[in-house]
Design an enzyme around this catalytic site. Structure first.
Site, PDB file in Angstrom:
ATOM      1  N   HIS A   1       0.850  -1.189   0.000  1.00  0.00           N
ATOM      2  CA  HIS A   1       0.000   0.000   0.000  1.00  0.00           C
ATOM      3  C   HIS A   1       0.888   1.243   0.000  1.00  0.00           C
ATOM      4  CE1 HIS A   1      -3.833  -1.998   1.867  1.00  0.00           C
ATOM      5  NE2 HIS A   1      -3.327  -2.705   0.857  1.00  0.00           N
TER       6      HIS A   1
ATOM      7  N   GLU B   1       0.976   3.852   1.902  1.00  0.00           N
ATOM      8  CA  GLU B   1       1.500   4.197   3.224  1.00  0.00           C
ATOM      9  C   GLU B   1       2.677   3.309   3.597  1.00  0.00           C
ATOM     10  OE1 GLU B   1      -3.115   4.158   3.806  1.00  0.00           O
ATOM     11  OE2 GLU B   1      -1.660   3.247   2.440  1.00  0.00           O
TER      12      GLU B   1
ATOM     13  N   CYS C   1      -6.189   1.639   6.022  1.00  0.00           N
ATOM     14  CA  CYS C   1      -6.823   0.386   6.441  1.00  0.00           C
ATOM     15  C   CYS C   1      -6.221  -0.053   7.779  1.00  0.00           C
ATOM     16  CB  CYS C   1      -6.585  -0.687   5.374  1.00  0.00           C
ATOM     17  SG  CYS C   1      -4.855  -1.206   5.249  1.00  0.00           S
TER      18      CYS C   1
ATOM     19  N   CYS D   1      -2.353  -0.608   7.628  1.00  0.00           N
ATOM     20  CA  CYS D   1      -1.595   0.638   7.590  1.00  0.00           C
ATOM     21  C   CYS D   1      -1.741   1.439   8.881  1.00  0.00           C
ATOM     22  CB  CYS D   1      -1.999   1.458   6.368  1.00  0.00           C
ATOM     23  SG  CYS D   1      -1.522   0.639   4.821  1.00  0.00           S
TER      24      CYS D   1
END
Length: 174
Positions: free
Chosen positions: A67, A69, A97, A100
């Site tokens: 992701h 992040e 999410c 993260c």
């Protein structure tokens, strides 16, 4: 992937610094779009200096943890030679999410600023807020809705584009 979304909106009512960094995160999200990835971008900043940048690459890297992040924070950790990233702010175009959000706690990020809420998987306020849970050993300050319309529109446009692509492929196969 063809298609672009950037620079079609302007919002001057927000903090100039937050707005500028979110614009930068949107430019990183465009890189994800161009790769055929869900367009989410993230930039990690300390004292107006970029320590790490990332955009979604889960599909291209065959890595569900890739992701935006995660990639920005990994880059910053390598840059700083430390897994603790104190006094940093993460700007990300979509609400983080659970994976993260946990990363933000473990890396000791001071503040997260996100654009669009994620009502399906967001864990910074939409479904739950892991970042303010006092049972954890670190809490993260949260600001949401920064350039929300632009961030949400980029995601909506991307999925609309993808649905049209799939429909065209299906029609061509008939």
């Amino acid at each position: 992937m063809k298609g672009s979304f950037l620079n079609s909106h302007n919002n001057s009512t927000l903090s100039k610094s937050d707005e500028q960094w979110m614009e930068h995160a949107l430019s990183l999200a465009q890189k994800a779009w161009d790769m055929g990835e869900v367009p989410v971008g993230a930039v990690l900043v300390r004292d107006d200096i970029i320590l790490g940048e990332g955009w979604n690459q889960s599909i291209s890297l065959h890595d569900p943890s890739a992701h935006a992040e995660m990639l920005a924070i990994r880059q910053a950790g390598h840059h700083e030679q430390n897994y603790r990233l104190l006094n940093c702010t993460l700007y990300v175009t979509l609400e983080p999410c659970s994976m993260c959000a946990g990363l933000l706690v473990h890396s000791r990020i001071k503040r997260v600023v996100f654009g669009a809420p994620d009502y399906k998987t967001g864990c910074v306020g939409s479904l739950m807020n892991l970042l303010s849970d006092e049972r954890l050993n670190h809490q993260v300050d949260v600001s949401g809705g920064i350039l929300e319309a632009q961030c949400a529109e980029m995601l909506s446009s991307f999925f609309k584009f993808r649905r049209a692509q799939k429909k065209a492929l299906k029609k061509g196969a008939d």
